[in-house]
Every structure is written in C-alpha cells, then in structure tokens.
Design a protein around this motif. Structure first.
Motif, PDB file in Angstrom:
ATOM      1  N   ALA A 101      -6.282   2.470 -10.279  1.00  0.00           N
ATOM      2  CA  ALA A 101      -5.419   3.291 -11.130  1.00  0.00           C
ATOM      3  C   ALA A 101      -3.941   3.099 -10.833  1.00  0.00           C
ATOM      4  CB  ALA A 101      -5.799   4.763 -10.977  1.00  0.00           C
ATOM      5  N   SER A 102      -3.629   2.558  -9.668  1.00  0.00           N
ATOM      6  CA  SER A 102      -2.234   2.350  -9.275  1.00  0.00           C
ATOM      7  C   SER A 102      -2.208   1.519  -8.001  1.00  0.00           C
ATOM      8  CB  SER A 102      -1.551   3.697  -8.989  1.00  0.00           C
ATOM      9  OG  SER A 102      -2.140   4.299  -7.851  1.00  0.00           O
ATOM     10  N   GLY A 103      -1.013   1.194  -7.560  1.00  0.00           N
ATOM     11  CA  GLY A 103      -0.879   0.493  -6.284  1.00  0.00           C
ATOM     12  C   GLY A 103      -1.379   1.365  -5.141  1.00  0.00           C
ATOM     13  N   THR A 104      -1.040   2.637  -5.188  1.00  0.00           N
ATOM     14  CA  THR A 104      -1.466   3.557  -4.133  1.00  0.00           C
ATOM     15  C   THR A 104      -2.989   3.640  -4.075  1.00  0.00           C
ATOM     16  OG1 THR A 104       0.548   4.838  -4.469  1.00  0.00           O
ATOM     17  CG2 THR A 104      -1.245   5.925  -3.272  1.00  0.00           C
ATOM     18  N   HIS A 105      -3.624   3.692  -5.233  1.00  0.00           N
ATOM     19  CA  HIS A 105      -5.092   3.733  -5.259  1.00  0.00           C
ATOM     20  C   HIS A 105      -5.673   2.458  -4.637  1.00  0.00           C
ATOM     21  CE1 HIS A 105      -9.035   3.674  -7.757  1.00  0.00           C
ATOM     22  NE2 HIS A 105      -9.232   4.271  -6.604  1.00  0.00           N
ATOM     23  N   THR A 106      -5.081   1.330  -4.966  1.00  0.00           N
ATOM     24  CA  THR A 106      -5.541   0.056  -4.412  1.00  0.00           C
ATOM     25  C   THR A 106      -5.446   0.079  -2.878  1.00  0.00           C
ATOM     26  OG1 THR A 106      -4.612  -0.990  -6.393  1.00  0.00           O
ATOM     27  CG2 THR A 106      -5.268  -2.450  -4.587  1.00  0.00           C
ATOM     28  N   LEU A 107      -4.293   0.512  -2.384  1.00  0.00           N
ATOM     29  CA  LEU A 107      -4.092   0.567  -0.928  1.00  0.00           C
ATOM     30  C   LEU A 107      -5.041   1.581  -0.285  1.00  0.00           C
ATOM     31  CD1 LEU A 107      -0.238   0.356  -1.207  1.00  0.00           C
ATOM     32  CD2 LEU A 107      -1.592  -1.213   0.191  1.00  0.00           C
ATOM     33  N   THR A 108      -5.287   2.679  -0.983  1.00  0.00           N
ATOM     34  CA  THR A 108      -6.203   3.705  -0.475  1.00  0.00           C
ATOM     35  C   THR A 108      -7.607   3.125  -0.314  1.00  0.00           C
ATOM     36  OG1 THR A 108      -4.942   5.449  -1.583  1.00  0.00           O
ATOM     37  CG2 THR A 108      -7.200   5.990  -0.953  1.00  0.00           C
ATOM     38  N   PRO A 128       5.448   4.158   6.313  1.00  0.00           N
ATOM     39  CA  PRO A 128       5.106   3.484   5.049  1.00  0.00           C
ATOM     40  C   PRO A 128       5.701   4.191   3.824  1.00  0.00           C
ATOM     41  CG  PRO A 128       3.158   3.834   6.400  1.00  0.00           C
ATOM     42  CD  PRO A 128       4.255   4.664   6.996  1.00  0.00           C
ATOM     43  N   TYR A 129       5.558   3.511   2.710  1.00  0.00           N
ATOM     44  CA  TYR A 129       5.976   3.983   1.380  1.00  0.00           C
ATOM     45  C   TYR A 129       5.533   5.436   1.142  1.00  0.00           C
ATOM     46  CZ  TYR A 129       6.481   3.490  -3.727  1.00  0.00           C
ATOM     47  OH  TYR A 129       6.854   3.619  -5.035  1.00  0.00           O
ATOM     48  N   ASP A 130       6.380   6.176   0.447  1.00  0.00           N
ATOM     49  CA  ASP A 130       6.176   7.626   0.269  1.00  0.00           C
ATOM     50  C   ASP A 130       4.727   8.038  -0.035  1.00  0.00           C
ATOM     51  OD1 ASP A 130       8.996   6.902  -0.209  1.00  0.00           O
ATOM     52  OD2 ASP A 130       9.261   9.052  -0.587  1.00  0.00           O
ATOM     53  N   LEU A 184       1.459  -3.739   7.483  1.00  0.00           N
ATOM     54  CA  LEU A 184       2.868  -4.054   7.222  1.00  0.00           C
ATOM     55  C   LEU A 184       3.177  -3.801   5.758  1.00  0.00           C
ATOM     56  CD1 LEU A 184       1.899  -6.402   9.440  1.00  0.00           C
ATOM     57  CD2 LEU A 184       4.272  -7.060   9.100  1.00  0.00           C
ATOM     58  N   GLN A 185       4.363  -3.340   5.530  1.00  0.00           N
ATOM     59  CA  GLN A 185       4.840  -3.178   4.163  1.00  0.00           C
ATOM     60  C   GLN A 185       5.950  -4.195   3.945  1.00  0.00           C
ATOM     61  OE1 GLN A 185       5.699   0.914   2.821  1.00  0.00           O
ATOM     62  NE2 GLN A 185       7.629   0.105   2.070  1.00  0.00           N
ATOM     63  N   ARG A 186       5.716  -5.103   3.006  1.00  0.00           N
ATOM     64  CA  ARG A 186       6.666  -6.197   2.787  1.00  0.00           C
ATOM     65  C   ARG A 186       7.996  -5.696   2.194  1.00  0.00           C
ATOM     66  NH1 ARG A 186       5.027 -11.586  -0.699  1.00  0.00           N
ATOM     67  NH2 ARG A 186       7.002 -12.706  -0.567  1.00  0.00           N
ATOM     68  N   VAL A 219      -1.359  -6.358   4.607  1.00  0.00           N
ATOM     69  CA  VAL A 219       0.008  -6.298   4.078  1.00  0.00           C
ATOM     70  C   VAL A 219       0.022  -5.616   2.713  1.00  0.00           C
ATOM     71  CG1 VAL A 219       2.028  -7.629   3.335  1.00  0.00           C
ATOM     72  CG2 VAL A 219       0.722  -8.366   5.340  1.00  0.00           C
ATOM     73  N   ASP A 220       0.823  -4.567   2.628  1.00  0.00           N
ATOM     74  CA  ASP A 220       1.151  -3.992   1.322  1.00  0.00           C
ATOM     75  C   ASP A 220       2.145  -4.971   0.693  1.00  0.00           C
ATOM     76  OD1 ASP A 220       2.328  -2.738  -0.805  1.00  0.00           O
ATOM     77  OD2 ASP A 220       2.891  -0.917   0.268  1.00  0.00           O
ATOM     78  N   ASN A 221       1.646  -5.739  -0.253  1.00  0.00           N
ATOM     79  CA  ASN A 221       2.423  -6.848  -0.826  1.00  0.00           C
ATOM     80  C   ASN A 221       3.153  -6.435  -2.117  1.00  0.00           C
ATOM     81  OD1 ASN A 221       3.165  -9.559  -0.441  1.00  0.00           O
ATOM     82  ND2 ASN A 221       1.587 -10.321  -1.839  1.00  0.00           N
ATOM     83  N   CYS A 222       3.143  -5.150  -2.420  1.00  0.00           N
ATOM     84  CA  CYS A 222       3.774  -4.659  -3.656  1.00  0.00           C
ATOM     85  C   CYS A 222       5.213  -5.143  -3.763  1.00  0.00           C
ATOM     86  CB  CYS A 222       3.778  -3.137  -3.682  1.00  0.00           C
ATOM     87  SG  CYS A 222       2.197  -2.405  -4.113  1.00  0.00           S
ATOM     88  N   TYR A 223       5.571  -5.631  -4.899  1.00  0.00           N
ATOM     89  CA  TYR A 223       6.915  -6.124  -5.234  1.00  0.00           C
ATOM     90  C   TYR A 223       7.238  -7.485  -4.634  1.00  0.00           C
ATOM     91  CZ  TYR A 223       8.475  -1.621  -7.169  1.00  0.00           C
ATOM     92  OH  TYR A 223       8.633  -0.493  -7.917  1.00  0.00           O
ATOM     93  N   GLY A 224       6.356  -8.010  -3.761  1.00  0.00           N
ATOM     94  CA  GLY A 224       6.708  -9.238  -3.071  1.00  0.00           C
ATOM     95  C   GLY A 224       6.193 -10.520  -3.729  1.00  0.00           C
ATOM     96  N   ILE A 245       0.572  -3.704 -12.242  1.00  0.00           N
ATOM     97  CA  ILE A 245       1.683  -3.344 -13.119  1.00  0.00           C
ATOM     98  C   ILE A 245       3.014  -3.614 -12.416  1.00  0.00           C
ATOM     99  CG2 ILE A 245       0.323  -1.802 -14.568  1.00  0.00           C
ATOM    100  CD1 ILE A 245       1.813   0.556 -13.265  1.00  0.00           C
ATOM    101  N   LYS A 246       2.940  -4.420 -11.372  1.00  0.00           N
ATOM    102  CA  LYS A 246       4.131  -4.984 -10.743  1.00  0.00           C
ATOM    103  C   LYS A 246       4.043  -6.512 -10.903  1.00  0.00           C
ATOM    104  CE  LYS A 246       4.953  -1.040  -7.751  1.00  0.00           C
ATOM    105  NZ  LYS A 246       4.916  -0.508  -6.379  1.00  0.00           N
ATOM    106  N   ASN A 247       4.551  -7.242  -9.938  1.00  0.00           N
ATOM    107  CA  ASN A 247       4.743  -8.696 -10.092  1.00  0.00           C
ATOM    108  C   ASN A 247       3.565  -9.492 -10.671  1.00  0.00           C
ATOM    109  OD1 ASN A 247       6.770  -7.622  -8.541  1.00  0.00           O
ATOM    110  ND2 ASN A 247       6.952  -9.343  -7.139  1.00  0.00           N
TER     111      ASN A 247
HETATM  112  C1  LIG Z   1       4.842   0.633  -5.787  1.00  0.00           C
HETATM  113  C2  LIG Z   1       4.511   0.576  -4.358  1.00  0.00           C
HETATM  114  C3  LIG Z   1       3.386   1.210  -3.858  1.00  0.00           C
HETATM  115  C4  LIG Z   1       2.505   2.117  -4.658  1.00  0.00           C
HETATM  116  O1  LIG Z   1       2.212   1.702  -5.919  1.00  0.00           O
HETATM  117  P1  LIG Z   1       2.048   2.763  -7.115  1.00  0.00           P
HETATM  118  O2  LIG Z   1       1.554   1.923  -8.224  1.00  0.00           O
HETATM  119  O3  LIG Z   1       3.406   3.334  -7.366  1.00  0.00           O
HETATM  120  O4  LIG Z   1       1.084   3.782  -6.679  1.00  0.00           O
HETATM  121  C5  LIG Z   1       3.116   1.061  -2.517  1.00  0.00           C
HETATM  122  N1  LIG Z   1       3.919   0.337  -1.723  1.00  0.00           N
HETATM  123  C6  LIG Z   1       5.027  -0.268  -2.178  1.00  0.00           C
HETATM  124  C7  LIG Z   1       5.885  -1.054  -1.237  1.00  0.00           C
HETATM  125  C8  LIG Z   1       5.354  -0.175  -3.502  1.00  0.00           C
HETATM  126  O5  LIG Z   1       6.430  -0.797  -3.957  1.00  0.00           O
END
Ligand SMILES: *Cc1c(COP(=O)(O)O)cnc(C)c1O
Length: 429
Positions: A101-108, A128-130, A184-186, A219-224, A245-247
């Motif tokens: 459902a989202s990046g957070t769900h994926t990481l969860t 880590p990210y909020d 790690l969070q990229r 690695v949380d690769n979000c945005y990378g 819904i990111k890169n």
């Molecule tokens: C966006 C993001 C998330 C979470 O993704 P959501 O889709 O907003 O839940 C986690 N970590 C990083 C670094 C992000 O940029």
C-alpha cells in the motif's frame, strides 16, 4: 533537533538578496549546472542500458501485461516482474507487487518477515524515516509495532561529518548477538544530513560481511533507485526495499512496492507478505501490469529529469539567498532536495508555489495538517497524477524549525523549472 551540528543552518545561507530577478537567477543557475547535467546524462545512459538489457535477458513479452483474478496461481505478470527487478538489481529474488500500500507498508512487511521476538535491528544511519519510527515502536503509540512483538531497536548515529560511524556499528554488533538486521536508510528523508552513497555502504558492508556473515543487511532504498550506477544490492545489501510510486515506478506504476535480495531472506518476507507456507505462489492483479513494466523501463530517464530539477532548484534558490542542501554540484544518491527558510510563512509560500506549478489540482492551496504517521504537522504540495507519488513533482515539509521544504520528483525537468520560477516570484520581497 533533527539537524546535526556539522550542518549548522546558518552556514548554509548566504546573504538574503530579495530584489532578484527570477528569470535571470534561473538562467544563471541553469548555465552553472550544465556540467552537472552532463554527469546525470551519463548515469541515465548507463542505467537505461542496464534496464533494457534486463528486459531482453528476461524475455518480457506482451502476455506479461495481462490481468489475473482470484489466487493468481502462476500469474505470469507477477512472476516476470519479480524476475525483471532481480535482474536489474542483481539479486537472487524479489517480490514486486501492486498490493504493497505504500513504502512504509513494504518496509513493515520486510522487517516483520525478517525479525523474530527477541531479535534486534540496528540502524546504522541514526533515527529512521518518520513513519518507520511508529513501525519500530520508538515514536507514537501505534498498536502492533515491532516493539510490541518483543523486537528491539538500536541505533548508531552518523558522525559529525555525516558519515556512517563504522567503528561504532562494528562495536555494537560485537556487543550484542541478538542483532539480526542491520538497517540503513539511503535517503535523508526529513533530515538535514547527507544521504548515504553506495560506495560508503560498500565500505561498511564489506566489514560487516567479514565479521558477521549471518546478519541481514537491509537498505531502505526509497528515493535512491537509479541515481547512481550501482544499487546497494550490488555492494552487499541482502535486502533492498522501496516504493513503486517513487523512482522505480517512474510515475506510471499506480501503486505498490518492491523487495529484492538474497533468496533465503526474500522467502522469509514472502511468508509474511501473504502467508507462511504460501509466500509468492499467489497474488492476482485484476488490472493491467503494463504500467509497472513501462514504469521500470522509464525509471532511469525519469529519475534523471527529477535530479536535473533538484540541481536547478538548489542552484537557483541558493543564488536567491535561501539555504539549500545539498548544493547544486554535490554528488547525489537520492532525488530529494532540501530548501531551508527562516519562517513558516516562507516554507508555506514555497510549497504553495510548487502546487501552483503542478499539472493536477494547481488551484488547490495547501495547508499544514496532521498526517498519519508523522509527529509534526506537515504541509505538502502533491499535484500529481498518482496520488502522493513523490517521483512526480512534490514538496513537503514538517512544520518545525529549521523550516525546510523537501522537494523531489518531477517527471519532466521543465515542470520543476516552472515551480522554481513561481517560488522565486512569490518569495521576492
Ligand atoms: C517515502 C519514504 C518512506 C516511506 O514511504 P511511504 O510511501 O511514504 O510510506 C520510507 N523511507 C524513505 C527514506 C522514504 O523516502
């Protein structure tokens, strides 16, 4: 305080010069950035070949776009997407699904799949990210966090120079053999800190692998994705995860996330994603898979557009006297660009200018609100085709000092350029 001593906000600001001419500031910034754009073109070319070759090697064909129903046994679209992402990210296996459902769900799902009661995760990149803080159970009181399941959390902060504190990470691993995941969070997320480059990860990973081969590096690769020629999975990360819904969705994938890495870890996560014992054998999608394939195909190109936009925004906003991080000519490993203002009013004006420049809902005026998963009020501009897609032009900022807008995305460079012009015009005194 979210920012670190080595990055005092005051150091990042030049003298305010309020009577600038927006058009000439942008023209100057664009001229200065020409050589940076060339570097980005090279990365884009490299990654485009990587992706095209993966399509060719995997034999993607029209039948992989078809929808399925019910359990989705032997859903070819689902299976091929996993194969394709594995090939691109050079991993043994992957889960790629519209149902995240989202990046957070994926990481969860990833973290719950990997960790068991009594285990700990250690974050080598500080807090880590909020939204992940609620998942871990270190912020807020969300029911069902990792903490509720008896899974602990440790962290080592970045050094004053904004680098991973490798000796401290190694020390923490030495002292506690219940640490099973090194996290790690990229990307910097909502923090003013450097993002972590793939070569910096490589240094840490080779040390960790040598002494602790059984620790799973996540690695949380979000945005990378596609901002560099290599991904963390190519230098030793056991699992990488991100949002479609990111890169890697390039603004075309309508939802979803991916998890890629070593097969034994992907299998564990798959048991959590669907059910233990079933894993990735099921999962249907009664929509076309086409946009997911188109998205990953276009991703290196769209990421280049977004990066060019970030570089221009950084250069132009700095010339106009605002704080920026990173600078326009810095090496980048994610698509985010922080712009630092003196007041909530300036932050608000900037975010509203981005909304005004957006293709969708340009007449909407953003206000700060209590977003689920975030501790402070957040103001965001998201005039996007896909709701909340931050590979599309978007900007958001928590309402807390230092008043910082994090902008990212832009499927076309020209749209970011327009947003910067609106912002400079609206912020001119
Ligand atoms: C966006 C993001 C998330 C979470 O993704 P959501 O889709 O907003 O839940 C986690 N970590 C990083 C670094 C992000 O940029």
């Amino acid at each position: 305080m979210m920012y670190r001593d080595h990055l005092k906000i005051s150091d990042m600001k030049s003298e305010k010069m309020r009577n600038y001419d927006a058009a000439s500031v942008i023209a100057d910034a664009e001229r200065d950035a020409a050589y940076v754009f060339e570097k980005l073109d090279k990365i884009c070319e490299f990654n485009s070949y990587k992706v095209i070759n993966a399509f060719r090697e995997c034999g993607v064909s029209e039948r992989h776009f078809s929808s399925t129903t019910g359990y989705g046994y032997s859903d070819q679209g689902r299976e091929m997407l996993a194969k394709l992402f594995s090939c691109i990210f050079k991993t043994e296996d992957a889960i790629v699904s519209p149902h995240f459902a989202s990046g957070t769900h994926t990481l969860t799902v990833g973290l719950f799949g990997l960790l068991r009661p009594g285990d700990k995760m250690l974050s080598a990149t500080g807090l880590p990210y909020d939204t992940i803080r609620s998942v871990i159970g270190i912020e807020g009181d969300a029911d069902g966090s990792l903490k509720d399941y008896g899974i602990g959390f440790l962290r080592t902060d970045l050094t004053d120079a904004g680098k991973i504190d490798i000796p401290r990470v190694m020390d923490a691993l030495e002292k506690d053999d219940t640490v099973k995941v090194l996290y790690l969070q990229r990307s910097r997320g909502y923090e003013i800190r450097p993002s972590i480059s793939v070569s910096e990860m490589e240094e840490l990973f080779s040390e960790v692998k040598a002494s602790f081969p059984d620790i799973c590096i996540v690695v949380d690769n979000c945005y990378g994705e596609f901002t560099e020629e290599r991904e963390p999975s190519e230098v030793g990360a056991d699992i990488i995860m991100g949002s479609l819904i990111k890169n890697p969705g390039a603004g075309l994938a309508p939802s979803g996330g991916y998890i890629a890495g070593r097969k034994k870890y992907v299998d564990r996560i798959a048991g959590r994603f669907t059910s233990p014992g079933i894993g990735t054998e099921i999962g249907s999608y009664n929509g076309s898979y086409l946009p997911f394939y188109q998205g990953i195909y276009l991703a290196p190109h769209i990421v280049r557009e977004a990066l060019k936009g970030a570089v221009l925004a950084s250069g132009a906003m700095e010339k106009a006297g605002f704080g920026v991080f990173p600078k326009y000519d810095a090496d980048r490993t994610d698509i985010t660009q922080a712009i630092i203002f003196d007041t909530e009013e300036e932050l608000t004006a900037f975010v509203r200018a981005v909304q005004k420049a957006s293709p969708i809902d340009s007449s909407v005026v953003p206000y700060a609100w209590d977003m689920p998963g975030y501790a402070d009020k957040v103001i965001m501009a998201a005039g996007t085709f896909i709701q909340g897609a931050s590979i599309e032009l978007s900007a958001d900022g928590p309402i807390r000092p230092p008043y910082t807008a994090y902008m990212q995305g832009g499927m076309i460079y020209e749209n970011v350029k327009l947003a910067v012009r609106f912002a400079l015009e609206d912020l001119a005194g």
